[in-house]
Design an enzyme around this catalytic site. Structure first.
Site, PDB file in Angstrom:
ATOM      1  N   ASP A  77       1.908  -6.485  -4.836  1.00 26.23           N
ATOM      2  CA  ASP A  77       3.039  -6.094  -5.694  1.00 26.23           C
ATOM      3  C   ASP A  77       4.334  -6.518  -4.982  1.00 26.23           C
ATOM      4  OD1 ASP A  77       3.250  -4.361  -3.594  1.00 26.23           O
ATOM      5  OD2 ASP A  77       3.450  -2.551  -4.793  1.00 26.23           O
TER       6      ASP A  77
ATOM      7  N   GLU B 205      -2.216   4.724  -9.427  1.00 30.34           N
ATOM      8  CA  GLU B 205      -1.749   3.331  -9.493  1.00 30.34           C
ATOM      9  C   GLU B 205      -1.095   3.035 -10.841  1.00 30.34           C
ATOM     10  OE1 GLU B 205      -1.307   1.152  -7.272  1.00 30.34           O
ATOM     11  OE2 GLU B 205      -2.308   2.180  -5.635  1.00 30.34           O
TER      12      GLU B 205
ATOM     13  N   TYR C 116      -3.098  -6.518 -10.178  1.00 33.67           N
ATOM     14  CA  TYR C 116      -2.697  -5.678  -9.044  1.00 33.67           C
ATOM     15  C   TYR C 116      -3.500  -4.372  -9.026  1.00 33.67           C
ATOM     16  CZ  TYR C 116      -0.258  -2.439  -6.108  1.00 33.67           C
ATOM     17  OH  TYR C 116      -0.002  -1.507  -5.147  1.00 33.67           O
TER      18      TYR C 116
END
Ligand code: SF4
Length: 368
Positions: free
Chosen positions: A153, A52, A135
């Site tokens: 996102d 991520e 996020y």
């Protein structure tokens, strides 16, 4: 002849049926990615976190080789924490946004030393760690720990704006889209749901030409029903990127070493190495007598053509100067000698140079 009856698909607002349809589709069509577990299985928090962070502002295709190299070299968060920072920055080089690589390393050290190598399970705690924003916290918490939260996102914003036909332009619509995405988040399989939304945004509900005909949630999609999907999400027009100019000085020693300088720790490309350069400023690129501010006295030659590099907030144009200097060349005041080092040109691949500086070196050395 019987009358032809045009049947309109019933439109129901996106809700639990939409989630079920999306999860079914995900079970069949999910992308195989090296950091992912099979649908329904528990994912490794270290892999989820690493992927991520790498995926912020970068494509899956670009990230995969970096991810595989990191995992092979540093298979656990403790191993990454113990690595010298320069090694991590060098391995990151090319992914851009180096502040993220520094925070990644800092985060690994906090998790290894203060949390016994275990990531916290809740998004509210994850967000306290270096480099983890809302996020990423939601992505790790949902995918690795099954917390019912949905990471939002650009991809998820787009899918949500279309599902609910939100016409408010971005960025004003952000809060509304987050709220709407949260209304869909299921208690069961929230991580698979988050990944299904990511996959849908990447492969079906794409920015320019969404493939509504094969979309698993088309019956619930308000934008598709109205035929306005391609115009969503609406966006407020962006201001043009400003242009900054700079001059870079590549000093090549007669024994094949190149002069590099470490940038200050904070700010753009903080802590990375660079070819000594003037500050990057808006205005004119003209520099009277570049030799005056060169890092080494020498016979400087301006390499024809400039290097252009685009950062998020500005475009950079760099004029490149080159000189061949003797082995005992003395550095000038402008070089800031405390921050300088000579590195042999064959070792340049192994040091933490940002992409823009690799371009400068390639440009400077292309003629000899
Ligand atoms: Fe996107 Fe079309 Fe699916 Fe709606 S129906 S979510 S616009 S691909």
């Amino acid at each position: 002849m019987p009358d032809v009856v045009q049947k309109q698909l019933p439109l129901r607002p996106a809700g639990p049926d939409t989630v079920a349809a999306l999860l079914e589709w995900y079970d069949r069509e999910h992308r195989e990615l090296p950091w992912r577990a099979k649908p329904g299985r528990r994912s490794d928090p270290y892999k989820v976190w690493l992927s991520e962070i790498m995926l912020q502002q970068t494509t899956v295709k670009a990230v995969i080789p970096y991810f595989l190299r990191f995992i092979e070299r540093w298979p656990t968060v403790e191993a990454l924490a113990a690595a010298p920072r320069d090694d991590v920055l060098a391995a990151w080089a090319g992914l851009g946004y180096y502040a993220r690589a520094r925070k990644l390393h800092e985060c690994a050290q906090v998790v290894a030393s203060e949390r016994g190598g275990k990531f916290p399970k809740r998004s509210a705690d994850l967000i306290e760690l270096p480099g983890i924003g809302p996020y990423t916290a939601a992505a790790i918490a949902s995918i690795a720990f099954k917390e019912p939260v949905t990471p939002v996102d650009g991809n998820v914003e787009r899918v949500t704006a279309r599902l609910f036909a939100v016409r408010t332009p971005l960025p004003k619509a952000k809060a509304e889209l987050r709220r709407l995405a949260a209304t869909l988040t299921p208690e069961k399989r929230p991580g698979d749901f988050a990944q299904a939304l990511m996959d849908l945004g990447a492969t079906v509900c794409t920015p320019k030409s969404p493939s509504c005909l094969v979309c698993p949630v088309q019956p619930d999609c308000a934008a598709s029903a109205k035929g306005i999907e391609a115009s969503l999400p609406a966006k407020t027009a962006k201001a043009e990127r400003p242009v900054r100019f700079g001059h870079a000085f590549l000093a090549l020693r007669e024994d094949g070493h190149v002069l590099l300088r470490r940038r200050p720790e904070t700010g753009l490309l903080g802590g990375m190495l660079e070819i000594p350069s003037t500050p990057w400023a808006e205005g004119s690129s003209h520099l009277v007598g570049p030799q005056r501010v060169a890092p080494v006295r020498g016979d400087w030659w301006r390499v024809p053509g400039d290097v252009v590099h685009t950062f998020t907030h500005f475009r950079l144009e760099i004029a490149v100067h080159r000189a061949i200097v003797p082995v005992d060349a003395e550095l000038t005041f402008w070089a800031e000698p405390d921050r300088c080092q000579w590195v042999h040109r064959r070792d340049l691949d192994r040091v933490a140079l940002p992409s823009v500086m690799r371009k400068v070196i390639q440009h400077a050395l292309k003629e000899g």
